[in-house]
Design a protein around this motif. Structure first.
Motif, PDB file in Angstrom:
ATOM      1  N   ARG A 148      48.441  21.975  45.699  1.00  0.00           N
ATOM      2  CA  ARG A 148      48.925  21.097  44.635  1.00  0.00           C
ATOM      3  C   ARG A 148      48.422  21.603  43.280  1.00  0.00           C
ATOM      4  O   ARG A 148      47.219  21.743  43.062  1.00  0.00           O
ATOM      5  CB  ARG A 148      48.480  19.647  44.870  1.00  0.00           C
ATOM      6  CG  ARG A 148      48.784  19.143  46.279  1.00  0.00           C
ATOM      7  CD  ARG A 148      48.659  17.639  46.381  1.00  0.00           C
ATOM      8  NE  ARG A 148      49.791  16.996  45.728  1.00  0.00           N
ATOM      9  CZ  ARG A 148      51.010  16.888  46.269  1.00  0.00           C
ATOM     10  NH1 ARG A 148      51.249  17.393  47.463  1.00  0.00           N
ATOM     11  NH2 ARG A 148      51.981  16.281  45.619  1.00  0.00           N
ATOM     12  N   THR A 150      47.769  20.537  40.173  1.00  0.00           N
ATOM     13  CA  THR A 150      47.517  19.299  39.439  1.00  0.00           C
ATOM     14  C   THR A 150      46.760  19.567  38.139  1.00  0.00           C
ATOM     15  O   THR A 150      46.250  20.668  37.906  1.00  0.00           O
ATOM     16  CB  THR A 150      46.722  18.327  40.317  1.00  0.00           C
ATOM     17  OG1 THR A 150      45.593  19.021  40.868  1.00  0.00           O
ATOM     18  CG2 THR A 150      47.579  17.803  41.468  1.00  0.00           C
ATOM     19  N   TYR A 169      58.496  23.499  41.545  1.00  0.00           N
ATOM     20  CA  TYR A 169      58.419  22.530  42.638  1.00  0.00           C
ATOM     21  C   TYR A 169      59.795  21.939  42.921  1.00  0.00           C
ATOM     22  O   TYR A 169      60.594  21.779  42.000  1.00  0.00           O
ATOM     23  CB  TYR A 169      57.413  21.415  42.291  1.00  0.00           C
ATOM     24  CG  TYR A 169      57.750  20.648  41.035  1.00  0.00           C
ATOM     25  CD1 TYR A 169      58.528  19.496  41.078  1.00  0.00           C
ATOM     26  CD2 TYR A 169      57.313  21.084  39.783  1.00  0.00           C
ATOM     27  CE1 TYR A 169      58.856  18.806  39.932  1.00  0.00           C
ATOM     28  CE2 TYR A 169      57.652  20.411  38.624  1.00  0.00           C
ATOM     29  CZ  TYR A 169      58.416  19.275  38.706  1.00  0.00           C
ATOM     30  OH  TYR A 169      58.754  18.610  37.562  1.00  0.00           O
ATOM     31  N   VAL A 176      55.588  22.485  48.730  1.00  0.00           N
ATOM     32  CA  VAL A 176      54.892  21.316  48.179  1.00  0.00           C
ATOM     33  C   VAL A 176      55.539  20.873  46.866  1.00  0.00           C
ATOM     34  O   VAL A 176      55.949  21.698  46.050  1.00  0.00           O
ATOM     35  CB  VAL A 176      53.403  21.637  47.961  1.00  0.00           C
ATOM     36  CG1 VAL A 176      52.701  20.536  47.164  1.00  0.00           C
ATOM     37  CG2 VAL A 176      52.707  21.842  49.305  1.00  0.00           C
ATOM     38  N   LEU A 178      55.210  17.771  43.528  1.00  0.00           N
ATOM     39  CA  LEU A 178      54.235  16.959  42.812  1.00  0.00           C
ATOM     40  C   LEU A 178      54.732  15.520  42.743  1.00  0.00           C
ATOM     41  O   LEU A 178      55.935  15.270  42.679  1.00  0.00           O
ATOM     42  CB  LEU A 178      54.005  17.493  41.403  1.00  0.00           C
ATOM     43  CG  LEU A 178      53.404  18.898  41.307  1.00  0.00           C
ATOM     44  CD1 LEU A 178      53.251  19.311  39.853  1.00  0.00           C
ATOM     45  CD2 LEU A 178      52.061  18.981  42.011  1.00  0.00           C
ATOM     46  N   THR A 179      53.796  14.590  42.732  1.00  0.00           N
ATOM     47  CA  THR A 179      54.150  13.174  42.661  1.00  0.00           C
ATOM     48  C   THR A 179      54.394  12.764  41.212  1.00  0.00           C
ATOM     49  O   THR A 179      54.044  13.472  40.261  1.00  0.00           O
ATOM     50  CB  THR A 179      53.031  12.305  43.240  1.00  0.00           C
ATOM     51  OG1 THR A 179      51.872  12.422  42.388  1.00  0.00           O
ATOM     52  CG2 THR A 179      52.669  12.728  44.660  1.00  0.00           C
ATOM     53  N   GLU A 182      51.085  12.638  39.351  1.00  0.00           N
ATOM     54  CA  GLU A 182      50.571  13.974  39.012  1.00  0.00           C
ATOM     55  C   GLU A 182      51.335  14.568  37.838  1.00  0.00           C
ATOM     56  O   GLU A 182      50.738  15.179  36.936  1.00  0.00           O
ATOM     57  CB  GLU A 182      50.671  14.888  40.235  1.00  0.00           C
ATOM     58  CG  GLU A 182      49.676  14.516  41.334  1.00  0.00           C
ATOM     59  CD  GLU A 182      49.959  15.201  42.661  1.00  0.00           C
ATOM     60  OE1 GLU A 182      49.029  15.324  43.471  1.00  0.00           O
ATOM     61  OE2 GLU A 182      51.127  15.611  42.894  1.00  0.00           O
TER      62      GLU A 182
END
Length: 384
Positions: A148, A150, A169, A176, A178-179, A182
């Motif tokens: 991640r 971040t 992403y 993976v 990212l949210t 994030e």
């Protein structure tokens, strides 16, 4: 005459993905789990639109930024899918694939000695362009952060030379994403800093556990979004990409694009128009199939005791090579081709931070995946 070649070009290498493929492509009976493109056919209605364009002699130059209908459709697409708002006449450019989009973006925003922060491991298509611009790629090791990229990973690497941060992403090679939290943290931190974000979102339509969210939702004024139809509509060979950015940025990128390729292929633009209108949801059936494959591969890999992060997008697993294998990733992959007749991509193709891993693609049939994983399991068992 080779000594007269641009030294920056002399210093870059052929992609590790391509180098490995060329080395093993002649070997018979190999199950290839290397493929970086959908195994689905381009949708029929998209092909028909391309053929109609030829029949109607739509074979001349277009507006440098692309035909107006396609630019409008491209803006409508991201508005509906990701709640992004761009002006068709001034804030989107149709490019020759996402690769050209990345190239002309870097050539527009980078200067000699500036720095670009990237996660590692990462797709190998960024670093050579950065170096040819005279800029410096700065990789951040994200292996111990579940891959991640971040804010806490990024902050220590920001300097007064930082010009751009690359956020690719869902990720190739890790899968993976990212949210929202994030992404907002990164956006909030960059609001008062003169740093571009290049958001490579080519896999945005292939997310599985959450809907795709673009950092441009929170930081539009500094974000250059790269997207395209290669993965979402299985159109890798049609070479259609998009750049979305505020008009004070796109007007300069358009100059580089104009002198680079004039315009994207007229025929492919007509096909792309069909993809983004009639075929706006063409990725959904593919995504359903990818989820089945992903879950099957994840269960198989974890049952073998292999260390993996379950991907929430794209169609790759980035797998840790077991400690009992005393080989680097390139030699491991090469030995597996010769002994097990299954091909994967060595992790070293994805920067030095990919060493010790291999990339496995699930953009192939379940039958091929089952056969390939059986061979991998047998191969690993012989090495214990």
């Amino acid at each position: 005459m080779e000594h007269l070649i641009n030294t920056k070009v002399q210093e870059i290498e052929v992609s590790g993905i391509r180098k490995f493929y060329n080395l093993v492509s002649h070997i018979d009976d190999v199950i290839s789990l290397t493929i970086g493109q959908p195994d689905f056919k381009t949708p029929e209605h998209v092909k028909q639109a391309g053929m109609q364009a030829i029949e109607e002699n739509f074979t001349s130059y277009t507006h440098n930024a692309g035909i107006s209908e396609l630019r409008k459709a491209a803006c409508d697409f991201v508005a509906k899918k990701y709640n992004l708002s761009y002006e068709p006449d001034s804030e989107v450019i149709v490019t020759v694939g996402a690769s050209e989009a990345i190239d002309i973006t870097f050539r527009t925003i980078l200067a000699e000695g500036t720095e670009v922060i990237l996660p590692g491991p990462i797709y190998p298509g960024y670093e050579p362009i950065i170096r040819m611009c005279g800029a410096v790629p700065v990789h951040v090791d994200i292996r111990n952060n579940h891959f991640r990229f971040t804010l806490d990973m990024i902050k220590p690497y920001i300097t007064d030379k930082t010009r751009c941060i690359v956020l690719p992403y869902p990720s190739n090679p890790t899968g993976v994403s990212l949210t929202e939290t994030e992404l907002k943290e990164i956006a909030d931190y960059l609001k008062e800093r003169e740093i571009f974000v290049l958001a490579d979102e080519i896999y945005s339509e292939l997310t599985y556990d959450q809907s795709h969210i673009s950092i441009a939702s929170f930081l539009k004024e500094k974000t250059i979004v790269i997207n395209g139809l290669s993965k979402s509509h299985s159109m890798t060979g049609w070479r259609i990409g998009f750049i979305y950015a505020p008009k004070d940025i796109t007007k300069h990128i358009l100059k580089v694009h104009q002198y680079n390729v004039s315009c994207a292929t007229s025929i492919a633009q007509k096909a792309a128009l069909a993809a983004l209108t009639t075929g706006i949801d063409d990725a959904i059936p593919m995504k359903k199939e990818y989820i089945i494959r992903r879950d099957y591969v994840y269960n198989r890999l974890t049952a073998m005791g292999l260390q993996v992060v379950k991907p929430d997008g794209a169609f790759y697993f980035f797998v840790k090579i077991p400690e009992f294998i005393q080989l680097n990733s390139f030699d491991f992959a090469l030995e597996m081709v010769h002994q097990a007749k299954v091909a994967v991509v060595p992790g070293s193709a994805f920067s030095e931070y990919g060493e010790g891993y291999f990339r496995l693609s699930f953009a192939c049939s379940l039958v091929s995946l089952e056969t390939g994983l059986n061979r991998i399991e047998n191969f690993l068992n012989t090495k214990k």
